[in-house]
Enzyme design. Sequence first.
Site, PDB file in Angstrom:
ATOM      1  N   ASP A   1       0.822  -1.221   0.000  1.00  9.76           N
ATOM      2  CA  ASP A   1       0.000   0.000   0.000  1.00  9.76           C
ATOM      3  C   ASP A   1       0.853   1.267   0.000  1.00  9.76           C
ATOM      4  O   ASP A   1       0.339   2.358   0.226  1.00  9.76           O
ATOM      5  CB  ASP A   1      -0.956   0.004   1.193  1.00  9.76           C
ATOM      6  CG  ASP A   1      -0.229   0.024   2.533  1.00  9.76           C
ATOM      7  OD1 ASP A   1       1.023  -0.045   2.529  1.00  9.76           O
ATOM      8  OD2 ASP A   1      -0.904   0.113   3.572  1.00  9.76           O
TER       9      ASP A   1
ATOM     10  N   ARG B   1      13.548  24.971  -0.401  1.00  7.34           N
ATOM     11  CA  ARG B   1      13.181  26.204  -1.118  1.00  7.34           C
ATOM     12  C   ARG B   1      11.880  26.808  -0.599  1.00  7.34           C
ATOM     13  O   ARG B   1      11.554  27.949  -0.920  1.00  7.34           O
ATOM     14  CB  ARG B   1      13.084  25.922  -2.619  1.00  7.34           C
ATOM     15  CG  ARG B   1      14.459  25.736  -3.266  1.00  7.34           C
ATOM     16  CD  ARG B   1      14.366  25.469  -4.750  1.00  7.34           C
ATOM     17  NE  ARG B   1      13.859  24.133  -5.016  1.00  7.34           N
ATOM     18  CZ  ARG B   1      13.643  23.660  -6.253  1.00  7.34           C
ATOM     19  NH1 ARG B   1      13.877  24.421  -7.297  1.00  7.34           N
ATOM     20  NH2 ARG B   1      13.202  22.425  -6.413  1.00  7.34           N
TER      21      ARG B   1
ATOM     22  N   HIS C   1      19.585  25.820   0.753  1.00  8.52           N
ATOM     23  CA  HIS C   1      19.116  26.883  -0.144  1.00  8.52           C
ATOM     24  C   HIS C   1      19.182  28.247   0.529  1.00  8.52           C
ATOM     25  O   HIS C   1      19.459  29.259  -0.110  1.00  8.52           O
ATOM     26  CB  HIS C   1      17.694  26.582  -0.608  1.00  8.52           C
ATOM     27  CG  HIS C   1      17.175  27.547  -1.620  1.00  8.52           C
ATOM     28  ND1 HIS C   1      17.738  27.697  -2.871  1.00  8.52           N
ATOM     29  CD2 HIS C   1      16.150  28.442  -1.563  1.00  8.52           C
ATOM     30  CE1 HIS C   1      17.079  28.631  -3.547  1.00  8.52           C
ATOM     31  NE2 HIS C   1      16.118  29.094  -2.775  1.00  8.52           N
TER      32      HIS C   1
ATOM     33  N   ASP D   1      21.589  35.504  -9.271  1.00  5.51           N
ATOM     34  CA  ASP D   1      20.668  36.427  -8.611  1.00  5.51           C
ATOM     35  C   ASP D   1      21.319  36.913  -7.318  1.00  5.51           C
ATOM     36  O   ASP D   1      22.393  36.451  -6.925  1.00  5.51           O
ATOM     37  CB  ASP D   1      19.307  35.773  -8.330  1.00  5.51           C
ATOM     38  CG  ASP D   1      19.430  34.461  -7.556  1.00  5.51           C
ATOM     39  OD1 ASP D   1      20.227  34.419  -6.592  1.00  5.51           O
ATOM     40  OD2 ASP D   1      18.753  33.491  -7.916  1.00  5.51           O
TER      41      ASP D   1
ATOM     42  N   LYS E   1      17.247  38.404 -12.097  1.00  3.98           N
ATOM     43  CA  LYS E   1      16.210  37.676 -12.819  1.00  3.98           C
ATOM     44  C   LYS E   1      14.838  38.000 -12.245  1.00  3.98           C
ATOM     45  O   LYS E   1      14.703  38.408 -11.088  1.00  3.98           O
ATOM     46  CB  LYS E   1      16.462  36.164 -12.753  1.00  3.98           C
ATOM     47  CG  LYS E   1      16.287  35.553 -11.369  1.00  3.98           C
ATOM     48  CD  LYS E   1      16.613  34.076 -11.395  1.00  3.98           C
ATOM     49  CE  LYS E   1      16.464  33.455 -10.003  1.00  3.98           C
ATOM     50  NZ  LYS E   1      16.880  32.034  -9.974  1.00  3.98           N
TER      51      LYS E   1
ATOM     52  N   ASP F   1      25.459  28.242  -8.424  1.00  5.36           N
ATOM     53  CA  ASP F   1      24.146  28.153  -7.780  1.00  5.36           C
ATOM     54  C   ASP F   1      24.132  26.936  -6.860  1.00  5.36           C
ATOM     55  O   ASP F   1      25.051  26.108  -6.900  1.00  5.36           O
ATOM     56  CB  ASP F   1      23.029  28.049  -8.820  1.00  5.36           C
ATOM     57  CG  ASP F   1      21.737  28.719  -8.354  1.00  5.36           C
ATOM     58  OD1 ASP F   1      21.583  28.914  -7.122  1.00  5.36           O
ATOM     59  OD2 ASP F   1      20.875  29.028  -9.189  1.00  5.36           O
TER      60      ASP F   1
END
Length: 327
Positions: free
Chosen positions: A46, A105, A139, A178, A201, A226
Amino acid sequence: MQAQNSATPWGQLVLFAGRSIVSVAEAIAEELGIPLSDATVSQFPDTESSVMLKENVRGADVFVIQSTGAPVNDNYMDLLIMIDAIRRASAARITVVMPYMGYARQDRKATGREPISAKLMADLITAAGADRVVSVDLHNSAIQGFFNIPLDHLTAIPALAQELKNCTLVDPVLVSPDVGRAKMVEKFQQVFDIPLVMMHKRRKGLEVSVTEVIGDVKDRTPILIDDIIASGSIIKHVDALVQRGARPEVYMAITHPVLVGDAVQRLQHPALKALITTDTLAIPSSKQSGKIRVVSLAPMLADVIKRIHLNQSVSEVFTKLFEDFPV
């Protein structure tokens, strides 16, 4: 590197691996000179997660190695249930080694009536019974404050920089895609004494447009920095750099290869020379490409695990790497 299991208050060093990055866990165990402990992590019909420890961990210093990338929810449930099983088996201490943190994020409310899911994940890991967490290039570094237990925030920058050193870079320039990545790019400047360029951006839904390139990129080789590459929208930054006169040999140094959707197809851009990334997430064979170079973080993670086990400084790992970096 032989792990020393004696002379610590935490008992024997024990390693368990979830299902997400087994190869990395095996490499860490080899670096430490100990075997991975036996556990079965699977799913019932399941789809409920099932965990069965097959070794005694009473009084042990246990490290659970598990990234929480796709399938994110399944990997989180595996991790939480593993922590609970280890805690109920009377381990002395449980450290979660989570190179990539899913939901990171979602670290703030960008608009009304949104959750802060990264905080929820931190609470769940703590409630499950973890005593400590190790992660790589979160992040947002402020996520460290979401945990009410110690978190060691590591960085892949030395490993990525070492691989860049092996590339032929003509008049290179570091590029932040950025404002949010500027601090990360500044750390690269500690090992590469080259200029930094900032990009701006604008994101509307899933669409990204580059509006500004602040700095000189003409006839230079850009290195885009990044923490995460997901959909591959960063390719629009490559277009913007080339349009402003950069050499059509762009490099990317990105820690976490999330690579969803058609990201790999986007990476076939003719101006992209290479994506240098790490093994914080497993890249399935269907998403591998000649342009993707993967650097292993297993040696660094093994060193950190050994230091935590022996109650030694973790920050010294990076102090030495940044001071003595061979570039």
